[in-house]
Scaffold this motif. Sequence first.
Motif, short mmCIF file in Angstrom:
data_model
loop_
_atom_site.label_atom_id
_atom_site.label_comp_id
_atom_site.label_asym_id
_atom_site.label_seq_id
_atom_site.Cartn_x
_atom_site.Cartn_y
_atom_site.Cartn_z
N GLN A 14 0.81 -1.23 0.00
CA GLN A 14 0.00 0.00 0.00
C GLN A 14 0.83 1.28 0.00
O GLN A 14 0.43 2.30 0.53
CB GLN A 14 -1.00 0.00 1.17
N GLN A 16 1.39 2.84 -2.75
CA GLN A 16 0.76 3.60 -3.82
C GLN A 16 1.82 4.31 -4.66
O GLN A 16 1.60 5.40 -5.19
CB GLN A 16 -0.26 4.61 -3.27
N GLY A 24 -1.58 2.90 -8.28
CA GLY A 24 -1.86 2.43 -6.94
C GLY A 24 -1.89 0.92 -6.83
O GLY A 24 -1.87 0.19 -7.82
N ARG A 148 -4.09 2.54 2.72
CA ARG A 148 -5.14 2.23 1.75
C ARG A 148 -6.34 3.15 1.94
O ARG A 148 -6.89 3.70 0.98
CB ARG A 148 -5.58 0.77 1.89
N PHE A 151 -5.48 6.68 0.77
CA PHE A 151 -5.46 6.72 -0.70
C PHE A 151 -6.88 6.73 -1.26
O PHE A 151 -7.19 7.52 -2.15
CB PHE A 151 -4.67 5.51 -1.23
#
Length: 197
Positions: A14, A16, A24, A148, A151
Amino acid sequence: MPTLADRIDAVLPQTQCEQCGFHGCRPYAEAIASGAAPINRCPPGGKAGIDILSALLGVSALALDPTHGVEKPRLLARIIEADCIGCTKCIGACPVDAIIGSGKLMHTVVADDCTGCELCVPACPVDCIVLEPMPATQVDIDHADSARAHFNRREARLASRTLAHERDLASRKTATAMSPVEAALARARARKQEGPP
């Protein structure tokens, strides 16, 4: 019940960082699940991540694809505040909203939220961002889950902003064919439909 993409996404780090070639971790997970991407494109996950994906999918482990980066210790961004010019380019580059500040004012990285994606470094025009070792406590499932969520919130906010901009453009285009009073009424109706900012 979690989908295959959900289970793959759950084991990705995660960050990204987009080193995998996707915007991502979730899009990369979906590509792996559909067979459109191999399991060896995640440098932050490294060999351990590839081994987990290999076991999850029942496929042979592969070496990390060097065209997507190399495995290295995770790093945190830190802004040298005395050198920051407040351009906000790092804020726009951060995929998890871990950088705070305002235009023409100093910026800072919220270390607990930083994923070590390094996307802010090339965005900085004055090279005032340095990378430092990430604490081992920040490389865990809780931090990945938090990243996560950050994001996803950012993506939803940006999508909402884009939709509002598109509606505004459509409203203005329609307004050019209306009288000034009709145009003002149309803009007021559009703002009312969007609700509070």
